[in-house]
Design an enzyme around this catalytic site. Structure first.
Site, PDB file in Angstrom:
ATOM      1  N   CYS A  82       0.847  -1.192   0.000  1.00 35.23           N
ATOM      2  CA  CYS A  82       0.000   0.000   0.000  1.00 35.23           C
ATOM      3  C   CYS A  82       0.883   1.243   0.000  1.00 35.23           C
ATOM      4  CB  CYS A  82      -0.905   0.034   1.229  1.00 35.23           C
ATOM      5  SG  CYS A  82      -2.380  -0.967   1.095  1.00 35.23           S
ATOM      6  N   HIS A  83       0.438   2.248  -0.727  1.00 36.85           N
ATOM      7  CA  HIS A  83       1.159   3.519  -0.763  1.00 36.85           C
ATOM      8  C   HIS A  83       0.873   4.299   0.510  1.00 36.85           C
ATOM      9  CE1 HIS A  83       0.909   2.422  -5.017  1.00 36.85           C
ATOM     10  NE2 HIS A  83       2.010   3.125  -5.159  1.00 36.85           N
ATOM     11  N   MET A 117      -8.281   0.958   1.089  1.00 33.01           N
ATOM     12  CA  MET A 117      -7.612   0.189   2.139  1.00 33.01           C
ATOM     13  C   MET A 117      -7.562   0.974   3.444  1.00 33.01           C
ATOM     14  SD  MET A 117      -7.286  -2.674   0.780  1.00 33.01           S
ATOM     15  CE  MET A 117      -6.612  -3.389   2.255  1.00 33.01           C
ATOM     16  N   ASP A 132     -11.303  -5.964  21.928  1.00 34.70           N
ATOM     17  CA  ASP A 132     -10.298  -5.966  22.990  1.00 34.70           C
ATOM     18  C   ASP A 132     -10.848  -5.369  24.281  1.00 34.70           C
ATOM     19  OD1 ASP A 132      -7.598  -6.228  24.109  1.00 34.70           O
ATOM     20  OD2 ASP A 132      -7.584  -4.036  24.018  1.00 34.70           O
TER      21      ASP A 132
END
Length: 166
Positions: A82-83, A117, A132
């Site tokens: 990914c960039h 993304m 969590d």
């Protein structure tokens, strides 16, 4: 039928991974929106609601919101190839719908590659943070349906929200 291999942009002619060269692409305004769903057992959802979504670890939705933004910003460090993008905006919205927490991450930037993304990572990290912070109450919490909702800019716009929902 199109050969799937010709559609893959992250492999070279020798099928080796590569980062796509976007240097020649003109920057455009790009936005993406993704959603994740966290499903709680009914008794956990009721307990969270009664407690104002605060657990001994803290304010669940507030911490998840911050974690989602941090995740979106760190996408290029987490997802190979990914960039690195400079996000102009990242917004995390979390609301309860019955026993589900729905997380929507919306990101935008002006750049030469999309921000799908980043939106997916932001929604995913927010969902993982909720898990969590609540796992002491139950390990039956389910993270599901991490999906792209919309994207604009680049070659084509996509809106999956107009399709029939399951």
């Amino acid at each position: 039928m199109t050969d799937p291999q010709t559609m893959l942009s992250h492999v070279d002619d020798a099928n080796q991974p590569r980062m796509v060269d976007v240097g020649a692409k003109p920057p455009t305004q790009r936005t993406s929106q993704a959603r994740a769903r966290v499903t709680f057992p009914a008794e956990v959802a009721a307990a969270l609601h009664a407690a104002g979504y605060v657990t001994p670890k803290g304010a669940v939705l507030t911490v998840a919101n911050i974690a989602g933004v941090m995740g979106a910003k760190a996408t290029s460090q987490l997802i190979p190839l990914c960039h690195a993008l400079s996000l102009d905006r990242c917004e995390i919205a979390i609301h309860m719908e019955g026993a589900d927490a729905l997380i929507v991450c919306t990101v935008s930037c002006r750049g030469s590659t999309g921000v799908e993304m980043e939106a997916l990572t932001g929604a995913s990290i927010a969902a993982l943070t909720i898990y969590d912070m609540c796992k002491a109450m139950s390990h039956a919490i389910v993270i599901a349906e991490i999906r792209l909702l919309k994207k604009t800019g680049g070659k084509r716009d996509i809106d999956t929200t107009v399709q029939a929902q399951p």
